[in-house]
Design an enzyme around this catalytic site. Structure first.
Site, short mmCIF file in Angstrom:
data_model
loop_
_atom_site.label_atom_id
_atom_site.label_comp_id
_atom_site.label_asym_id
_atom_site.label_seq_id
_atom_site.Cartn_x
_atom_site.Cartn_y
_atom_site.Cartn_z
N ARG A 77 0.82 -1.12 -0.06
CA ARG A 77 -0.17 0.06 0.11
C ARG A 77 0.82 1.21 0.14
O ARG A 77 0.60 2.33 -0.30
CB ARG A 77 -1.10 0.20 1.32
CG ARG A 77 -1.78 1.21 1.04
CD ARG A 77 -2.92 1.23 2.24
NE ARG A 77 -2.76 0.63 3.36
CZ ARG A 77 -2.17 1.70 4.54
NH1 ARG A 77 -2.08 2.73 4.06
NH2 ARG A 77 -1.68 1.16 5.74
N TYR A 130 -15.57 15.76 -17.92
CA TYR A 130 -16.20 14.18 -17.53
C TYR A 130 -17.19 14.65 -16.36
O TYR A 130 -16.72 14.88 -15.43
CB TYR A 130 -14.86 13.50 -17.20
CG TYR A 130 -15.43 12.06 -16.80
CD1 TYR A 130 -16.22 11.20 -17.67
CD2 TYR A 130 -14.73 11.44 -15.77
CE1 TYR A 130 -16.62 10.14 -17.04
CE2 TYR A 130 -15.13 10.11 -15.07
CZ TYR A 130 -15.77 9.36 -16.14
OH TYR A 130 -16.39 7.96 -15.82
N ASP A 203 -6.34 17.38 -17.05
CA ASP A 203 -6.57 15.95 -17.20
C ASP A 203 -6.30 15.58 -18.58
O ASP A 203 -6.95 16.30 -19.57
CB ASP A 203 -8.17 15.71 -16.96
CG ASP A 203 -8.71 14.32 -17.19
OD1 ASP A 203 -7.88 13.56 -17.99
OD2 ASP A 203 -9.63 13.72 -16.65
C1 LIG Z 1 -11.63 12.53 -19.08
C2 LIG Z 1 -11.64 11.45 -17.91
N1 LIG Z 1 -11.05 11.74 -16.90
C3 LIG Z 1 -11.01 10.86 -15.87
C4 LIG Z 1 -11.80 9.49 -16.28
C5 LIG Z 1 -11.82 8.44 -15.09
O1 LIG Z 1 -11.14 7.29 -15.30
P1 LIG Z 1 -11.34 5.88 -14.79
O2 LIG Z 1 -12.46 5.20 -15.30
O3 LIG Z 1 -10.13 5.22 -15.01
O4 LIG Z 1 -11.48 6.21 -13.14
C6 LIG Z 1 -12.62 9.40 -17.49
C7 LIG Z 1 -13.37 8.11 -17.63
O5 LIG Z 1 -13.89 7.94 -18.58
C8 LIG Z 1 -12.43 10.36 -18.44
O6 LIG Z 1 -13.22 10.22 -19.43
#
Ligand SMILES: Cc1ncc(COP(=O)(O)O)c(C=O)c1O
Length: 427
Positions: A77, A130, A203
């Site tokens: 962990r 998202y 992101d």
């Molecule tokens: C732009 C974006 N960021 C983060 C995520 C989250 O990723 P995870 O499903 O691996 O948690 C997604 C999932 O579709 C996404 O489209």
């Protein structure tokens, strides 16, 4: 970092006599099956260190490793060699000083934000993003007194005003927004954030680090869902974060304390995906560009959003900040006939997967209002630029002629639906 057997540790003091050989069957079996082979040659693939615990030579060295006074491994962990190798690999391809792997993209976003936010802080984040990220920032961090202002991050004057309105700790954006593909101007957003004393976290899941590198454009931290292009085969859930060594150290503390670690086997699969990541991204980009250009010429297609097309609203930013020959594998388009016609396209397609994920070898088509953005009301959807008939396509690695033929069938059916139900055209 020392190897798991901790060769840097002080040797265990010898009691004098040779310890007695185990005599019981259970003791013998446990000792016999726990002997790790000494490997003097470097394996070509990163091994899967499928272990929760690492043994130290003595109590003093275990305490030193657990307490971070000495490099090494004690408990998975806290850190695990396979997972560490993935974090290091991501740092290198994202252009960061350090990197770390976590249990999912959402865990990566959470740990990155939790590393910089405190109760009462203010965040400026995109309207178009998202859905789960909006929920995490607004509701989960919101419950701890974090205030989130959602703005159109493609409008730099609006972002500047939002940052100036009150002291802000964090500006957050997606390189290419899910699901609209609206593109963030990382260089300008980083400059604005820093001018107002805020961190800038990007992101990069939709664009990927092959196509765009936010850290090299001024972002403090980049996060990616490794579930998508890095893994590449839709068989793992994983997340990665890269940035300065100090910030990644702070992310690592959140990961340890929340337990959002990635299992070694998933880390191995993500590393295996990275071996072919640039090659796959080139094919994703070629296929997506060809499909987007074709869609733009089709009757009944009202709008195509692909960052590589000159018609994309932020194409100029893409030309300045993304790889010149590759605008990634994600596109969105709207068909005449709204929600019903969009649904007809999805239901007619035969070669694509009807699934809520992206970034895989398979082409995947979703209707965001009923999947990735399901948490949003109709008003919130429209404010984020998502119209009811919007379809999001993650263009895979199939032969593009087959994809075009499949979408041709889907669009023909959608035109029939739109003609039969004219009242839905503006729905
Ligand atoms: C732009 C974006 N960021 C983060 C995520 C989250 O990723 P995870 O499903 O691996 O948690 C997604 C999932 O579709 C996404 O489209």
């Amino acid at each position: 970092m020392t190897s798991p057997s901790d060769p840097g540790a002080t040797p265990r003091p010898q009691a004098g006599a040779t310890p007695p050989a185990p005599v019981g069957d259970s003791t013998r079996a446990i000792r016999a099956a726990s002997r790790t082979p000494a490997v003097l040659q470097r394996p070509t693939s990163v091994p899967i260190f499928q272990t929760a615990t690492f043994t130290s030579a003595d109590a003093e060295s275990l305490a030193a490793v657990v307490g971070d006074a000495r490099a090494g491994y004690s408990y998975s962990r806290l850190s695990n060699p396979t997972t560490t190798a993935l974090g290091d690999a991501y740092a290198e391809i994202a252009g960061g000083e350090a990197g770390i792997a976590l249990a999912s993209g959402m865990a990566a976003i959470h740990a990155a934000c939790a590393a910089v936010l405190r109760a009462g802080d203010r965040v400026v984040a995109p309207l178009a993003a998202y859905g789960s990220t909006r929920v995490q920032l607004g509701q989960d961090f919101g419950r701890f007194g974090v205030e989130v202002e959602l703005v159109d991050v493609t409008d730099l004057e609006v972002v500047d005003a939002a940052l100036a309105a009150a002291p802000t700790r964090l500006l957050y954006a997606e390189s290419s927004a899910n699901p609209t593909t609206f593109v963030a101007d990382h260089a300008a957003l980083a400059e604005l954030a820093h001018r107002h004393g805020a961190f800038y976290i990007a992101d990069n899941t939709f664009a990927s680090s092959h196509v765009c590198r936010p850290l090299t454009l001024g972002a403090d931290v980049v996060v990616e869902s490794a579930t998508k292009y890095l893994g590449g085969h839709s068989d793992i859930i994983a997340g990665v974060v890269a940035g300065s060594a100090d910030l990644i150290e702070a992310v690592s503390r959140v990961r340890t304390d929340t337990g959002a670690v990635l299992a070694p086997f998933e880390a191995f699969l993500a590393l295996r995906g990275i071996l072919t990541f640039p090659v796959r991204m080139d094919r994703h980009g070629q296929n997506a560009r060809a499909l987007a250009s074709w869609l733009e010429r089709q009757e009944g297609v009202e709008r195509v959003l692909y960052p590589g097309l000159p018609s994309h609203p932020q194409h100029a930013v893409v030309e300045r900040q993304w790889r010149p020959d590759n605008a990634g594998g994600m596109l969105s388009f709207e068909v005449a006939g709204g929600r019903a016609a969009g649904g007809a396209v999805i239901d007619t397609l035969e070669l694509t997967e009807r699934t809520a994920s992206l970034g895989s070898v398979h082409t995947m088509v979703v209707h965001p209002p009923s999947t990735s953005q399901r948490q949003l009301s109709d008003e919130e959807l429209l404010a984020s630029g998502i119209r009811p008939g919007l379809l999001r396509v993650s263009v895979g690695l199939e032969d593009v002629e087959d994809l075009v033929a499949d979408f041709e069938r889907g669009l023909a059916v959608a035109r029939g639906v739109a003609a039969a139900t004219p009242a839905l055209v503006d729905a």
